[in-house]
Design a protein around this motif. Sequence first.
Motif, PDB file in Angstrom:
ATOM      1  N   PRO A 274       0.784  -1.233   0.000  1.00 18.90           N
ATOM      2  CA  PRO A 274       0.000   0.000   0.000  1.00 18.90           C
ATOM      3  C   PRO A 274       0.818   1.287   0.000  1.00 18.90           C
ATOM      4  O   PRO A 274       0.244   2.368   0.086  1.00 18.90           O
ATOM      5  CB  PRO A 274      -0.839  -0.120   1.278  1.00 18.90           C
ATOM      6  CG  PRO A 274      -0.019  -0.987   2.174  1.00 18.90           C
ATOM      7  CD  PRO A 274       0.659  -1.973   1.276  1.00 18.90           C
ATOM      8  N   TRP A 275       2.159   1.192  -0.103  1.00 20.06           N
ATOM      9  CA  TRP A 275       2.946   2.397  -0.387  1.00 20.06           C
ATOM     10  C   TRP A 275       2.793   2.787  -1.862  1.00 20.06           C
ATOM     11  O   TRP A 275       3.204   3.871  -2.270  1.00 20.06           O
ATOM     12  CB  TRP A 275       4.419   2.192  -0.047  1.00 20.06           C
ATOM     13  CG  TRP A 275       5.052   0.968  -0.659  1.00 20.06           C
ATOM     14  CD1 TRP A 275       5.158  -0.255  -0.081  1.00 20.06           C
ATOM     15  CD2 TRP A 275       5.669   0.861  -1.942  1.00 20.06           C
ATOM     16  NE1 TRP A 275       5.793  -1.141  -0.939  1.00 20.06           N
ATOM     17  CE2 TRP A 275       6.119  -0.483  -2.083  1.00 20.06           C
ATOM     18  CE3 TRP A 275       5.877   1.741  -2.997  1.00 20.06           C
ATOM     19  CZ2 TRP A 275       6.764  -0.945  -3.232  1.00 20.06           C
ATOM     20  CZ3 TRP A 275       6.521   1.285  -4.141  1.00 20.06           C
ATOM     21  CH2 TRP A 275       6.962  -0.041  -4.246  1.00 20.06           C
ATOM     22  N   GLY A 276       2.189   1.903  -2.636  1.00 21.46           N
ATOM     23  CA  GLY A 276       1.782   2.193  -3.998  1.00 21.46           C
ATOM     24  C   GLY A 276       0.283   2.024  -4.112  1.00 21.46           C
ATOM     25  O   GLY A 276      -0.387   1.627  -3.156  1.00 21.46           O
ATOM     26  N   GLN A 277      -0.255   2.286  -5.293  1.00 25.71           N
ATOM     27  CA  GLN A 277      -1.705   2.132  -5.451  1.00 25.71           C
ATOM     28  C   GLN A 277      -2.073   0.723  -5.910  1.00 25.71           C
ATOM     29  O   GLN A 277      -3.236   0.425  -6.148  1.00 25.71           O
ATOM     30  CB  GLN A 277      -2.253   3.170  -6.426  1.00 25.71           C
ATOM     31  CG  GLN A 277      -1.961   2.920  -7.893  1.00 25.71           C
ATOM     32  CD  GLN A 277      -2.702   3.891  -8.802  1.00 25.71           C
ATOM     33  OE1 GLN A 277      -3.378   4.808  -8.371  1.00 25.71           O
ATOM     34  NE2 GLN A 277      -2.549   3.680 -10.108  1.00 25.71           N
ATOM     35  N   GLY A 278      -1.077  -0.189  -5.974  1.00 24.18           N
ATOM     36  CA  GLY A 278      -1.332  -1.537  -6.461  1.00 24.18           C
ATOM     37  C   GLY A 278      -2.497  -2.266  -5.828  1.00 24.18           C
ATOM     38  O   GLY A 278      -3.241  -2.980  -6.525  1.00 24.18           O
ATOM     39  N   PRO A 279      -2.730  -2.160  -4.495  1.00 26.81           N
ATOM     40  CA  PRO A 279      -3.868  -2.861  -3.905  1.00 26.81           C
ATOM     41  C   PRO A 279      -5.225  -2.441  -4.472  1.00 26.81           C
ATOM     42  O   PRO A 279      -6.204  -3.169  -4.305  1.00 26.81           O
ATOM     43  CB  PRO A 279      -3.760  -2.509  -2.413  1.00 26.81           C
ATOM     44  CG  PRO A 279      -2.298  -2.247  -2.196  1.00 26.81           C
ATOM     45  CD  PRO A 279      -1.849  -1.574  -3.463  1.00 26.81           C
ATOM     46  N   ARG A 457       7.824   6.722   2.517  1.00 24.68           N
ATOM     47  CA  ARG A 457       7.628   6.644   1.074  1.00 24.68           C
ATOM     48  C   ARG A 457       6.299   7.286   0.692  1.00 24.68           C
ATOM     49  O   ARG A 457       5.284   7.054   1.371  1.00 24.68           O
ATOM     50  CB  ARG A 457       7.632   5.183   0.616  1.00 24.68           C
ATOM     51  CG  ARG A 457       8.976   4.509   0.660  1.00 24.68           C
ATOM     52  CD  ARG A 457       8.892   3.028   0.358  1.00 24.68           C
ATOM     53  NE  ARG A 457       8.227   2.293   1.421  1.00 24.68           N
ATOM     54  CZ  ARG A 457       8.096   0.958   1.445  1.00 24.68           C
ATOM     55  NH1 ARG A 457       8.561   0.237   0.446  1.00 24.68           N
ATOM     56  NH2 ARG A 457       7.490   0.359   2.443  1.00 24.68           N
ATOM     57  N   PRO A 458       6.274   8.062  -0.377  1.00 23.28           N
ATOM     58  CA  PRO A 458       4.990   8.594  -0.847  1.00 23.28           C
ATOM     59  C   PRO A 458       4.132   7.480  -1.409  1.00 23.28           C
ATOM     60  O   PRO A 458       4.645   6.459  -1.882  1.00 23.28           O
ATOM     61  CB  PRO A 458       5.403   9.579  -1.948  1.00 23.28           C
ATOM     62  CG  PRO A 458       6.706   9.042  -2.440  1.00 23.28           C
ATOM     63  CD  PRO A 458       7.390   8.443  -1.253  1.00 23.28           C
ATOM     64  N   ARG A 459       2.822   7.659  -1.334  1.00 23.37           N
ATOM     65  CA  ARG A 459       1.912   6.655  -1.893  1.00 23.37           C
ATOM     66  C   ARG A 459       1.867   6.849  -3.409  1.00 23.37           C
ATOM     67  O   ARG A 459       1.098   7.604  -3.950  1.00 23.37           O
ATOM     68  CB  ARG A 459       0.524   6.796  -1.241  1.00 23.37           C
ATOM     69  CG  ARG A 459      -0.353   5.571  -1.431  1.00 23.37           C
ATOM     70  CD  ARG A 459      -1.102   5.589  -2.736  1.00 23.37           C
ATOM     71  NE  ARG A 459      -1.886   6.809  -2.864  1.00 23.37           N
ATOM     72  CZ  ARG A 459      -1.978   7.492  -4.009  1.00 23.37           C
ATOM     73  NH1 ARG A 459      -1.362   7.088  -5.100  1.00 23.37           N
ATOM     74  NH2 ARG A 459      -2.691   8.605  -4.055  1.00 23.37           N
ATOM     75  N   THR A 460       2.760   6.139  -4.077  1.00 24.25           N
ATOM     76  CA  THR A 460       2.967   6.346  -5.500  1.00 24.25           C
ATOM     77  C   THR A 460       1.840   5.734  -6.338  1.00 24.25           C
ATOM     78  O   THR A 460       1.089   4.881  -5.865  1.00 24.25           O
ATOM     79  CB  THR A 460       4.318   5.745  -5.915  1.00 24.25           C
ATOM     80  OG1 THR A 460       4.533   5.950  -7.303  1.00 24.25           O
ATOM     81  CG2 THR A 460       4.365   4.257  -5.625  1.00 24.25           C
ATOM     82  N   THR A 461       1.751   6.166  -7.596  1.00 21.60           N
ATOM     83  CA  THR A 461       0.804   5.571  -8.545  1.00 21.60           C
ATOM     84  C   THR A 461       1.440   4.460  -9.368  1.00 21.60           C
ATOM     85  O   THR A 461       0.736   3.738 -10.079  1.00 21.60           O
ATOM     86  CB  THR A 461       0.275   6.633  -9.521  1.00 21.60           C
ATOM     87  OG1 THR A 461       1.388   7.282 -10.140  1.00 21.60           O
ATOM     88  CG2 THR A 461      -0.587   7.651  -8.811  1.00 21.60           C
TER      89      THR A 461
END
Length: 591
Positions: A274-279, A457-461
């Motif tokens: 969830p540090w990315g938008q993958g979920p 870490r920013p919540r990246t796209t």
Amino acid sequence: MFTTRPELAGTFGMVTSTHWLASAAGMAALERGGNAFDAAVAAGFTLQVVEPHLNGPLGDMPLLFATAGGRPTVLCGQGPAPAAATPDAFAGLTRIPGTGPLAACVPGSTDAWLLLLRDHGTQSLADVLQYATGYAAGGFPLLPQVVATLERVAEMFTRNWPTSAELWLPGGRPPRAGALFRNPALAATYRQLVTESERAGGSREQQLDAARRCWREGFVAQAVVASSRRAVRDSSGDVHAGLLTADDLAAFGATYEEPLSVDFDGWTVCKTGPWGQGPVFGQALRVLDELGVGDLDVLGPEFAHVVVESLKLAMADREAWYGDPGHVDVPVEALLSRSYARERARLVGSDASHELRPGSPDGRTPVLPALAGAADDRDGGSGALGEPTVGSAGETRGDTCHVDVIDRWGNLVSATPSGGWLQSSPTVPELGCPLGTRAQMFWLDPVSPSVVAPGRRPRTTLSPTLVLRGDEPVTALGTPGGDQQDQWSLLYFLRLVVGGMNLQQGIDAPAFHTTSFPSSFYPRSMTPGEVVVESRAGDAVLDGLRHNGHRVTVAEPWSLGRLSAVSRDPATGILRAGANPRGMQGYAAGR
């Protein structure tokens, strides 16, 4: 350039990327005896040169890979916020700027490429860098998209960012499309990195460790810190310096992580945490499973409606819950659970929602940042253009590139390098590339799980995808597109699995996405109820969506998405790949 549907037994392997020269570099690495990891690194460095408006050496990158017969793994090349990046450091601002050094995180992509090469590749740094170095030194044909970007920011470069103007505006104006463009400073950076690594001596692995130290602590780090300290005008309209220090760069190292996974009809989709938008992909897929998406026509209006509504719910949860799990408690197991999906699926009816509706996983109460969902005319309108736009002040909404590789042994890579765009920050003259601006994805409201904080870490796209059939990794896919990445990737996956399409048919099918949630990029606005649809989806889809209450924006017929994919049939060993005709830029190669 693109291929329609290459298919072969795979003497070497398959490479797809958002630029033909990167695909060629990857194939060259395979033909010289390398594996998928060598090829991915060769392609990745080449993308830094030939798609400078989409990524750069000082950007970010998540990557998913699987060794032949091995388990999927995430390689995180997303650098964190500097140690000085507290909300107080942005006093007087409501949003972190979209351009300039104040929005810089620690650069992560190059360290990640070097780590991948060290641990899983077979070739030397000089071997994989020869293609990027050659194009930077000898020149490469400039894409029309690069020229269009330069035309939009030329005045800003000339007035405010002289180092960028010196590199990108020879003679005071943008070069013409197709002209041979050289970046000698970047070529010198690559050469010096190779020289420093070879000077260290020892094994191939030891030399790559030396290259990583050089990047994080040597001449690159020194130039990055010096550039960050120079105050420049950014998209906020004011002048700011950056926060990066030598300690920030020295402390960072790319890391391996377990992926999150969601199963669907015998397939398993692997994504970043969830540090990315993958979920988002997994959450929407769970809801769609509850809604019976497997029984729908993947080109029909009902399918489009339920996919859009499911994505809205997942994106709302993204805003309320996602963040760096090393710093905040993200209820990711609950968010991806079937029981939560059933609860969320009950919210999907025949009427389109125009609201931002985060849920309550594990009974928790969601809280949204104060500016989430705010309208802002500076955002440049709807997302109808598909690829993120670049404004005159350099602000952008997620320009990115992508590369997938599979080799004859079954090694598989999906990577989405981004950031460090030529329009993001002033060019670091010693290096021939700019800093990234990924910190713009942080919120300044302390209630957000993605509020800016030191080392977070920013919540990246950025969101590559790796898919298993049973326990066997069989396909890698991804796309540029900021907030649209998981929307287009989910749509593509469903058309393969539910619709029975092959790789190229799934890529070519009409695309759509919604903008009914806060943008991840400055200035963070949203368009409630909007769904953007390619016109060739047909009147039945467009009229059906309007009947359901969606605000339909009709896009050009071939404008949404930049998907690419590779696959391997475990039973036959046949390799396949597909590339995107949109933009006439993606390429699939194999032999």
